[in-house]
Design a protein around this motif. Sequence first.
Motif, mmCIF file in Angstrom:
data_model
loop_
_atom_site.group_PDB
_atom_site.id
_atom_site.type_symbol
_atom_site.label_atom_id
_atom_site.label_comp_id
_atom_site.label_asym_id
_atom_site.label_seq_id
_atom_site.Cartn_x
_atom_site.Cartn_y
_atom_site.Cartn_z
ATOM 1 N N GLN A 1 -7.157 -2.747 1.382
ATOM 2 C CA GLN A 1 -6.328 -2.136 1.800
ATOM 3 C C GLN A 1 -7.778 -2.844 3.737
ATOM 4 O O GLN A 1 -6.688 -2.723 4.315
ATOM 5 C CB GLN A 1 -6.896 -0.716 2.140
ATOM 6 N N GLY B 1 1.282 -1.392 -0.123
ATOM 7 C CA GLY B 1 0.182 0.183 -0.183
ATOM 8 C C GLY B 1 1.200 1.124 0.302
ATOM 9 O O GLY B 1 1.467 1.096 0.148
ATOM 10 N N ARG C 1 -5.361 -5.623 3.860
ATOM 11 C CA ARG C 1 -4.178 -6.187 4.584
ATOM 12 C C ARG C 1 -4.717 -5.559 6.027
ATOM 13 O O ARG C 1 -3.098 -6.102 7.510
ATOM 14 C CB ARG C 1 -3.939 -4.535 3.814
ATOM 15 N N GLU C 2 -5.562 -5.130 6.717
ATOM 16 C CA GLU C 2 -5.775 -4.468 7.910
ATOM 17 C C GLU C 2 -6.454 -5.402 9.168
ATOM 18 O O GLU C 2 -5.481 -5.819 9.734
ATOM 19 C CB GLU C 2 -6.120 -3.011 7.961
ATOM 20 N N ASP D 1 0.866 4.245 1.976
ATOM 21 C CA ASP D 1 0.957 4.422 3.063
ATOM 22 C C ASP D 1 2.420 3.622 3.130
ATOM 23 O O ASP D 1 3.268 4.194 4.157
ATOM 24 C CB ASP D 1 0.047 3.999 3.911
ATOM 25 N N TRP E 1 -3.540 1.383 -5.256
ATOM 26 C CA TRP E 1 -3.210 2.520 -4.727
ATOM 27 C C TRP E 1 -2.996 3.596 -5.624
ATOM 28 O O TRP E 1 -2.580 4.851 -5.677
ATOM 29 C CB TRP E 1 -1.715 2.556 -4.277
ATOM 30 N N GLU F 1 -5.761 6.548 -5.791
ATOM 31 C CA GLU F 1 -5.606 7.508 -4.344
ATOM 32 C C GLU F 1 -4.551 8.491 -4.796
ATOM 33 O O GLU F 1 -4.675 9.820 -4.857
ATOM 34 C CB GLU F 1 -4.357 6.523 -3.736
#
Length: 308
Positions: A239, A107, A242-243, A109, A179, A182
């Motif tokens: 996302q 990602g 992933r989290e 971030d 990504w 974004e």
Amino acid sequence: MSPGDESERPYLRIAEAIRHRITTGALRPGDRVPSTRQVVRDFGVAMATATRALAVLRDEGLVVTRVGSGTAVRAPDPPRRGGRAPGRELTTERIVATGVAVADAEGLDAVSMRRLAAELGVGPMSLYRHLSGREELEHLMAEAVFRAYPLPEPGPPGWRAKLELVSRVEWSAYRGHPWLPELVSLTRPLLTPEAMAHIEWILRALDGLPLTPAERAREAVTLSALVRGLALSVAAEVQAERETGVANDQWWITLDDEVRALMGSGRFPRLAAVYGEEMRDLDGLLNHALARHLDGLAARLARSAAEP
């Protein structure tokens, strides 16, 4: 079957069958593995069992699930560098390529100058001899991705085929790099030739059609917004996976009882009548939205042709 005999559990037998196909090369990196529904059909098991079997393969790192494209055999990870590779100088292109790889895997971030320096085996300050900072890095990452998805020249005949093609090229870019949406903005667009070429391509496809300049401009923006809007859903789901560590199909399995109760309550009869995986199939949603959008444009052109 004794309680302790794990090897006889159905989900493990299914996982072993698919694992064998991977290790023998019958399924190669990037190939799609059977979906949960296909496993249900082929092995005659429940959806929860099929989901658990694929989860075993994901936990082993043999497969990876990507939103909208199913589960595929995972490609080997590139070796991490403990230091600069002999004979390879640090360049802007290497930094950008590493940023794209990190963003693809973890990602946007996760991309930082410190992280990229560690991946490249250099000191963080050395990156600033090539880039001014994070903003320029993101700009160049987006530019690199758009460059990797070129539009053909002159493209297929007909405005509709051209607009469908550019939409699918953008969709492929967003799917391959979740990504990217974004970084793409309608109000503050990327001023790079690679991104601007997509808008120019759309406008050229509209050449000769009975549309006002304002309609042409809005069509170019609206078409790109349609694709990006669905791609943002892909990004959000990637996302979330992933989290939480929970794939989308697993997440829906956990809600199965609640969904059944709501759909069977009689409060939502129309939704219950049409509810199904079609509402979560992002490729199918793109096909539907794109077809209806282009149908609308065709109707607008037909009205103009019929006017005296």
